[in-house]
Design an enzyme around this catalytic site. Sequence first.
Site, mmCIF file in Angstrom:
data_model
loop_
_atom_site.group_PDB
_atom_site.id
_atom_site.type_symbol
_atom_site.label_atom_id
_atom_site.label_comp_id
_atom_site.label_asym_id
_atom_site.label_seq_id
_atom_site.Cartn_x
_atom_site.Cartn_y
_atom_site.Cartn_z
ATOM 1 N N THR A 152 0.818 -1.212 0.000
ATOM 2 C CA THR A 152 0.000 0.000 0.000
ATOM 3 C C THR A 152 0.851 1.260 0.000
ATOM 4 O O THR A 152 1.963 1.268 0.549
ATOM 5 C CB THR A 152 -0.894 0.014 1.261
ATOM 6 O OG1 THR A 152 -1.467 1.315 1.420
ATOM 7 C CG2 THR A 152 -0.110 -0.281 2.531
ATOM 8 N N TYR A 169 -1.620 0.068 10.134
ATOM 9 C CA TYR A 169 -1.932 -0.604 8.874
ATOM 10 C C TYR A 169 -0.723 -0.552 7.933
ATOM 11 O O TYR A 169 -0.255 -1.566 7.419
ATOM 12 C CB TYR A 169 -3.165 0.051 8.226
ATOM 13 C CG TYR A 169 -3.389 -0.362 6.800
ATOM 14 C CD1 TYR A 169 -3.693 -1.684 6.489
ATOM 15 C CD2 TYR A 169 -3.283 0.558 5.756
ATOM 16 C CE1 TYR A 169 -3.889 -2.074 5.175
ATOM 17 C CE2 TYR A 169 -3.478 0.182 4.440
ATOM 18 C CZ TYR A 169 -3.779 -1.147 4.160
ATOM 19 O OH TYR A 169 -3.960 -1.526 2.863
HETATM 20 C C1 UD1 Z 1 -6.547 4.607 0.792
HETATM 21 C C2 UD1 Z 1 -6.113 3.281 1.348
HETATM 22 C C3 UD1 Z 1 -4.729 3.370 1.905
HETATM 23 C C4 UD1 Z 1 -3.767 3.894 0.884
HETATM 24 C C5 UD1 Z 1 -4.277 5.216 0.351
HETATM 25 C C6 UD1 Z 1 -3.386 5.654 -0.783
HETATM 26 C C7 UD1 Z 1 -7.679 1.748 2.279
HETATM 27 C C8 UD1 Z 1 -8.561 1.440 3.431
HETATM 28 N N1 UD1 Z 1 -7.005 2.882 2.392
HETATM 29 O O1 UD1 Z 1 -6.701 5.533 1.875
HETATM 30 O O2 UD1 Z 1 -4.304 2.085 2.298
HETATM 31 O O3 UD1 Z 1 -2.517 4.089 1.471
HETATM 32 O O4 UD1 Z 1 -5.604 5.042 -0.150
HETATM 33 O O5 UD1 Z 1 -3.677 6.973 -1.143
HETATM 34 O O6 UD1 Z 1 -7.647 1.044 1.306
HETATM 35 N N2 UD1 Z 1 -12.752 11.306 2.113
HETATM 36 C C9 UD1 Z 1 -13.810 12.160 2.336
HETATM 37 N N3 UD1 Z 1 -15.003 11.614 2.749
HETATM 38 C C10 UD1 Z 1 -15.171 10.273 2.943
HETATM 39 C C11 UD1 Z 1 -14.090 9.403 2.693
HETATM 40 C C12 UD1 Z 1 -12.892 9.953 2.296
HETATM 41 O O7 UD1 Z 1 -13.682 13.374 2.187
HETATM 42 O O8 UD1 Z 1 -16.290 9.842 3.326
HETATM 43 C C13 UD1 Z 1 -11.487 11.860 1.595
HETATM 44 C C14 UD1 Z 1 -10.273 11.588 2.447
HETATM 45 O O9 UD1 Z 1 -10.097 12.597 3.397
HETATM 46 C C15 UD1 Z 1 -9.178 11.566 1.373
HETATM 47 C C16 UD1 Z 1 -9.875 10.994 0.152
HETATM 48 O O10 UD1 Z 1 -11.261 11.229 0.364
HETATM 49 O O11 UD1 Z 1 -8.756 12.870 1.059
HETATM 50 C C17 UD1 Z 1 -9.668 9.502 -0.034
HETATM 51 O O12 UD1 Z 1 -9.967 8.826 1.172
HETATM 52 P P1 UD1 Z 1 -10.205 7.241 1.230
HETATM 53 O O13 UD1 Z 1 -11.040 6.813 0.076
HETATM 54 O O14 UD1 Z 1 -10.684 6.924 2.608
HETATM 55 O O15 UD1 Z 1 -8.749 6.618 0.974
HETATM 56 P P2 UD1 Z 1 -7.360 6.958 1.711
HETATM 57 O O16 UD1 Z 1 -7.582 7.444 3.078
HETATM 58 O O17 UD1 Z 1 -6.585 7.831 0.786
#
Ligand code: UD1
Length: 336
Positions: free
Chosen positions: A119, A143
């Site tokens: 990852t 993780y």
């Molecule tokens: C995911 C991976 C992580 C990896 C990373 C690489 C998993 C569980 N996590 O995490 O292992 O290292 O990608 O970039 O597979 N967000 C919102 N609202 C939400 C959900 C997310 O605003 O409801 C934002 C987050 O703040 C972030 C972006 O969307 O800026 C992506 O978040 P998310 O999809 O949760 O992935 P990562 O945290 O980047």
Amino acid sequence: MGEKKILVTGGAGYIGSHVVKLLGDSGEHVVTLDDLSTGFEQAVVAGELVVGDTGDRVLLDRLFERDRYDTVMHFAAHTVVPESVADPLKYYRNNTSSSRVLLEAAQRYGVEHFVFSSTAAVYGVPEGGRADENTRLEPINPYGTSKLMTEWMLRDLGVAGGPRHVILRYFNVAGCDPAGAIGQSTPNATLLVKVACEAAVGRRAGVSIFGTDYSTPDGTGLRDYIHVSDLARAHVDALGYLRRGGESCTLNCGYGHGYSVREVLQAVAEASGEALNIREEPRRAGDPPELIAVADRIRATLGWTPRFDDLGEIVRTNLEWERRIAARDPRAYWAA
Ligand code: UD1
């Protein structure tokens, strides 16, 4: 003992199931080992499913004694970052200790190739928001550390005569099989694209933006979203590379460019024709402002060529799957 097989741990999960499907389409003989804690039996559309734990030494002996495997692909893992902070030993047990048991079996039974699901979390918060494979490894949560420890075991075992390996460091995986046969049904999803699609089909009330004050063009986080089918292809390419005698290596899996949270939500709204109920919230702990892959090495090493490098397509395939779940379509599967 017949032809060589591929053992895929976690093959009933989101990414593993897309790889199993592609391996099946490529004529490979696959055995999936999955404890079905977050995976689905119906997601395994090729080969055989064995239900069990990757850390179960006795079960592994039984599998390796029964069949000859030239390759292990190891996906089985817990993947929820905040949960890893709250319960680190759960992550070190499943992601690290079980990997050690699997590696021991792979070594003992002479497995030649190993492909490992790592990852971008191993980089932590890289300077400038971009990471190449030589960027300093400074995970900021258990993780990421649990995955990095397995990378190191593989590296050290390789030096000691263990399997040649490809370590794939995934950036933000999204989208579903474009043919709609399998999809992302992980329970209690936290990943942005999945959450937004659930909101678009009415499976949740809305979607939150975590942080609107980052120093990015629109103030929200930037990520490198890679379509799961392109990621699956990278595994099949890695298999071919190792079988041709390729040296052990570590490769970023991303497209090399990113989208903001607002851009993703906009794409989901456009694809669904639904205005999303969006709440702006404070930053989520541990989120870097920007995380984009420098992704040249995977193309040069594996000859990997992405086919779905398009946010609209990523979102469309995710949404299609979510609609099936919402409609209780018998071709889909979901957690009760
Ligand atoms: C995911 C991976 C992580 C990896 C990373 C690489 C998993 C569980 N996590 O995490 O292992 O290292 O990608 O970039 O597979 N967000 C919102 N609202 C939400 C959900 C997310 O605003 O409801 C934002 C987050 O703040 C972030 C972006 O969307 O800026 C992506 O978040 P998310 O999809 O949760 O992935 P990562 O945290 O980047």
